[in-house]
Structures are given as C-alpha cells and as structure tokens.
Design a protein around this motif. Structure first.
Motif, PDB file in Angstrom:
ATOM      1  N   ARG A 249       0.837  -1.197   0.000  1.00 55.47           N
ATOM      2  CA  ARG A 249       0.000   0.000   0.000  1.00 55.47           C
ATOM      3  C   ARG A 249       0.870   1.245   0.000  1.00 55.47           C
ATOM      4  O   ARG A 249       1.875   1.314   0.712  1.00 55.47           O
ATOM      5  CB  ARG A 249      -0.889   0.000   1.237  1.00 55.47           C
ATOM      6  N   GLN A 250       0.484   2.221  -0.780  1.00 57.50           N
ATOM      7  CA  GLN A 250       1.098   3.543  -0.715  1.00 57.50           C
ATOM      8  C   GLN A 250       0.166   4.429   0.104  1.00 57.50           C
ATOM      9  O   GLN A 250      -0.871   4.879  -0.393  1.00 57.50           O
ATOM     10  CB  GLN A 250       1.308   4.104  -2.115  1.00 57.50           C
ATOM     11  N   PRO A 251       0.507   4.683   1.365  1.00 56.59           N
ATOM     12  CA  PRO A 251      -0.436   5.351   2.272  1.00 56.59           C
ATOM     13  C   PRO A 251      -0.739   6.780   1.842  1.00 56.59           C
ATOM     14  O   PRO A 251       0.125   7.488   1.315  1.00 56.59           O
ATOM     15  CB  PRO A 251       0.290   5.315   3.616  1.00 56.59           C
ATOM     16  N   CYS A 252      -1.971   7.198   2.081  1.00 63.10           N
ATOM     17  CA  CYS A 252      -2.371   8.559   1.723  1.00 63.10           C
ATOM     18  C   CYS A 252      -2.838   9.323   2.961  1.00 63.10           C
ATOM     19  O   CYS A 252      -2.987   8.770   4.055  1.00 63.10           O
ATOM     20  CB  CYS A 252      -3.468   8.546   0.653  1.00 63.10           C
ATOM     21  N   TRP A 253      -3.085  10.603   2.765  1.00 59.59           N
ATOM     22  CA  TRP A 253      -3.383  11.535   3.847  1.00 59.59           C
ATOM     23  C   TRP A 253      -4.647  11.193   4.637  1.00 59.59           C
ATOM     24  O   TRP A 253      -4.814  11.681   5.762  1.00 59.59           O
ATOM     25  CB  TRP A 253      -3.496  12.954   3.298  1.00 59.59           C
ATOM     26  N   LYS A 254      -5.519  10.360   4.103  1.00 63.94           N
ATOM     27  CA  LYS A 254      -6.719  10.028   4.864  1.00 63.94           C
ATOM     28  C   LYS A 254      -6.383   9.255   6.135  1.00 63.94           C
ATOM     29  O   LYS A 254      -7.168   9.260   7.092  1.00 63.94           O
ATOM     30  CB  LYS A 254      -7.708   9.272   3.987  1.00 63.94           C
ATOM     31  N   LEU A 255      -5.214   8.617   6.169  1.00 61.96           N
ATOM     32  CA  LEU A 255      -4.774   7.982   7.415  1.00 61.96           C
ATOM     33  C   LEU A 255      -4.489   9.030   8.487  1.00 61.96           C
ATOM     34  O   LEU A 255      -4.654   8.761   9.680  1.00 61.96           O
ATOM     35  CB  LEU A 255      -3.529   7.128   7.172  1.00 61.96           C
ATOM     36  N   ASN A 256      -4.054  10.208   8.092  1.00 59.79           N
ATOM     37  CA  ASN A 256      -3.827  11.288   9.070  1.00 59.79           C
ATOM     38  C   ASN A 256      -5.124  11.624   9.802  1.00 59.79           C
ATOM     39  O   ASN A 256      -5.132  11.854  11.022  1.00 59.79           O
ATOM     40  CB  ASN A 256      -3.305  12.538   8.368  1.00 59.79           C
ATOM     41  N   LEU A 257      -6.225  11.656   9.037  1.00 59.04           N
ATOM     42  CA  LEU A 257      -7.528  11.955   9.632  1.00 59.04           C
ATOM     43  C   LEU A 257      -8.059  10.757  10.413  1.00 59.04           C
ATOM     44  O   LEU A 257      -8.647  10.922  11.488  1.00 59.04           O
ATOM     45  CB  LEU A 257      -8.520  12.335   8.533  1.00 59.04           C
ATOM     46  N   ARG A 258      -7.859   9.593   9.883  1.00 58.98           N
ATOM     47  CA  ARG A 258      -8.361   8.368  10.515  1.00 58.98           C
ATOM     48  C   ARG A 258      -7.834   8.214  11.946  1.00 58.98           C
ATOM     49  O   ARG A 258      -8.569   7.849  12.862  1.00 58.98           O
ATOM     50  CB  ARG A 258      -7.946   7.169   9.666  1.00 58.98           C
ATOM     51  N   PHE A 259      -6.541   8.513  12.120  1.00 59.37           N
ATOM     52  CA  PHE A 259      -5.915   8.309  13.429  1.00 59.37           C
ATOM     53  C   PHE A 259      -5.725   9.615  14.201  1.00 59.37           C
ATOM     54  O   PHE A 259      -5.245   9.583  15.331  1.00 59.37           O
ATOM     55  CB  PHE A 259      -4.565   7.612  13.256  1.00 59.37           C
ATOM     56  N   ASP A 260      -6.095  10.731  13.594  1.00 62.94           N
ATOM     57  CA  ASP A 260      -5.887  12.043  14.208  1.00 62.94           C
ATOM     58  C   ASP A 260      -4.416  12.233  14.565  1.00 62.94           C
ATOM     59  O   ASP A 260      -4.056  12.701  15.653  1.00 62.94           O
ATOM     60  CB  ASP A 260      -6.774  12.205  15.450  1.00 62.94           C
ATOM     61  N   VAL A 261      -3.557  11.850  13.630  1.00 62.86           N
ATOM     62  CA  VAL A 261      -2.105  12.026  13.741  1.00 62.86           C
ATOM     63  C   VAL A 261      -1.662  12.714  12.451  1.00 62.86           C
ATOM     64  O   VAL A 261      -1.783  12.127  11.374  1.00 62.86           O
ATOM     65  CB  VAL A 261      -1.381  10.675  13.908  1.00 62.86           C
ATOM     66  N   PRO A 262      -1.181  13.958  12.504  1.00 64.10           N
ATOM     67  CA  PRO A 262      -0.944  14.736  11.289  1.00 64.10           C
ATOM     68  C   PRO A 262       0.002  14.107  10.280  1.00 64.10           C
ATOM     69  O   PRO A 262      -0.124  14.343   9.082  1.00 64.10           O
ATOM     70  CB  PRO A 262      -0.374  16.061  11.815  1.00 64.10           C
ATOM     71  N   ASP A 263       0.955  13.281  10.767  1.00 66.18           N
ATOM     72  CA  ASP A 263       1.920  12.676   9.852  1.00 66.18           C
ATOM     73  C   ASP A 263       1.785  11.152   9.794  1.00 66.18           C
ATOM     74  O   ASP A 263       2.748  10.446   9.506  1.00 66.18           O
ATOM     75  CB  ASP A 263       3.348  13.054  10.250  1.00 66.18           C
ATOM     76  N   MET A 264       0.583  10.643  10.030  1.00 69.53           N
ATOM     77  CA  MET A 264       0.406   9.189  10.086  1.00 69.53           C
ATOM     78  C   MET A 264       0.745   8.521   8.760  1.00 69.53           C
ATOM     79  O   MET A 264       1.370   7.453   8.732  1.00 69.53           O
ATOM     80  CB  MET A 264      -1.026   8.848  10.493  1.00 69.53           C
ATOM     81  N   ALA A 265       0.345   9.106   7.649  1.00 65.64           N
ATOM     82  CA  ALA A 265       0.640   8.492   6.353  1.00 65.64           C
ATOM     83  C   ALA A 265       2.142   8.345   6.149  1.00 65.64           C
ATOM     84  O   ALA A 265       2.625   7.303   5.687  1.00 65.64           O
ATOM     85  CB  ALA A 265       0.024   9.306   5.231  1.00 65.64           C
ATOM     86  N   ARG A 266       2.876   9.388   6.512  1.00 69.25           N
ATOM     87  CA  ARG A 266       4.333   9.308   6.352  1.00 69.25           C
ATOM     88  C   ARG A 266       4.932   8.294   7.320  1.00 69.25           C
ATOM     89  O   ARG A 266       5.893   7.591   6.968  1.00 69.25           O
ATOM     90  CB  ARG A 266       4.966  10.683   6.551  1.00 69.25           C
ATOM     91  N   ARG A 267       4.393   8.201   8.533  1.00 71.87           N
ATOM     92  CA  ARG A 267       4.867   7.190   9.474  1.00 71.87           C
ATOM     93  C   ARG A 267       4.668   5.784   8.912  1.00 71.87           C
ATOM     94  O   ARG A 267       5.559   4.928   9.014  1.00 71.87           O
ATOM     95  CB  ARG A 267       4.118   7.305  10.812  1.00 71.87           C
TER      96      ARG A 267
END
Length: 233
Positions: A120-138
């Motif tokens: 998977r190439q993570p996208c910014w919606k993971l940032n919202l999903r987890f309420d972590v601003p850089d979750m996709a990059r993590r």
C-alpha cells in the motif's frame, strides 16, 4: 512462510471520514459469513476514490494483526484506535507480514486464488483516521503499510480460512525490500531496473521506477501524504 490465517473479513461503504467531510470507505465492518470475491474484490465492498483505490491490482487490502502492538507502543495516546479494521483492511491476517511476503506470491484462500500485487502507498486520509498529522508518512517510513492482492481465480472467502502458498516467482522481492527501495534507498539504479522488469508489476509502479531511472529524480509525495488544506485541523 507457506501459510497464514484470515482472522476477519471486512467490507465498507463510502461515507464522510469523521468530522472532516472527506469521503472514504476506510471504515470497514466485520462480516461473519462467507463472501464471494471477484476480480474487483469482496462483494459489497466500496472505494471512495477509484483513481487511487480499488481496481484489479488493488482488489483486496490486507493488514497484519502483528503490527497493532507496535503501533500502540509508538503512539500510546492512540492505542484505542489500533485494532483490526483500523487501516481499512479487507482481510485481517495472522502469520504473514510485509517481511515474509513477496511481489507476485500466489495464495489459495478458500476457493479463490489471489496474488500479492503491491504494498500500500499510504495517503493523507490515514492522518484523519488516526488524528495524527503525519500518520501516512509514518506508515510509509516504517514499511508497515499492508498490501494488496489481485484476484486470479474468483471464489468464496471466509474468516478462519487458511492461505496456502502456491507459487513464489520473485523470492528476492519481499514487500519490505520493495518499500525500502521506494522510500529509503530511492535511487538504487540496479534495483530500480530490476523492479521495473518484474512480470506482473502494476503499471503505476513500473512507471515510477522508470521515471526515476530516466530523470534521476524522486517524485514528490506531498499530495499523497500531506492532508489538503480543506481538511486540516
């Protein structure tokens, strides 16, 4: 590794992601009965952005249950969010992860045959999903991305099914190695050329590898991993 277990099946429809208003089908609910799987995925499952999600190369998303403990240790204030289904996966997997899976692996699960197509190439919606601003990059940096299957032979899948390895045409190309090349060892030209030549590699990944080789530059990830301004908090 020649087998894994499917702990849960999950599907979901398109709806607003939290209070952001962004449409997503990441909120997958558990299904307690067998489901047909076609070339486009599990019956009843949806994707909000058909350009970047779904389709034959991303028919089924899977995630390893083993990652949740690690995420909880790294982000203890989000522990309650790290549970099966958190990453929008269709299959909750035990006994397999990115380290032990290779591009092109073919597996029989239930009456279906499926193949590892890409991580998977993570996208910014993971940032919202987890309420972590850089979750996709993590997710990208750690390689704990989950992966996609394409469907080779449609069939029926159920929780409790065991995946059995049928073929491993690319034993040198684990998902972990692929992720390391894409996001860390980014201009390894021999490895990029080898990746681009793998049979069955999705066209988007082949183009990415060839573009790096041709330009000598790394593509920008900002539009994918950074939350757009309308949804930023």
């Amino acid at each position: 590794m020649a087998r894994f277990d499917v702990l849960e099946l999950r599907i979901g429809g398109v709806s607003p992601l939290g209070s952001s208003g962004a449409l997503s089908a990441i909120d997958k609910h558990q299904v307690h009965h067998p489901l047909p799987v076609s070339y486009l995925g599990l019956e009843g499952d949806e994707q909000a952005d058909r350009k970047h999600h779904g389709g034959p190369h991303k028919a089924i998303h899977a995630y390893s249950i083993s990652h949740f403990t690690t995420w909880s240790k790294e982000l203890p204030d989000r522990t309650n969010r790290f549970r099966p289904g958190a990453f929008g996966e269709n299959l909750v997997i035990d006994g397999a992860s990115e380290t032990g899976l290779c591009l092109g692996d073919r597996w029989r699960i239930g009456s279906a045959v499926i193949e590892v197509s890409q991580g998977r190439q993570p996208c910014w919606k993971l940032n919202l999903r987890f309420d972590v601003p850089d979750m996709a990059r993590r997710v990208q940096d750690t390689g704990r991305t989950g992966w996609y299957f394409r469907v080779i032979e449609p069939g029926i899948l159920a929780a409790g099914d065991c995946g059995s390895l049928i073929a491993r045409p690319n034993p040198a190309w684990s998902l972990t190695r692929t992720s390391h090349l894409l996001y860390h060892d980014r201009m390894n030209r021999p490895a990029l050329a080898e990746l681009a030549g793998l049979p069955g590699l999705p066209d988007s990944w082949r183009r990415l590898a060839l573009a790096r080789l041709a330009s000598g530059k790394i593509e920008s990830w900002s539009r994918r991993v950074e939350t757009p301004e309308p949804y930023e908090k």
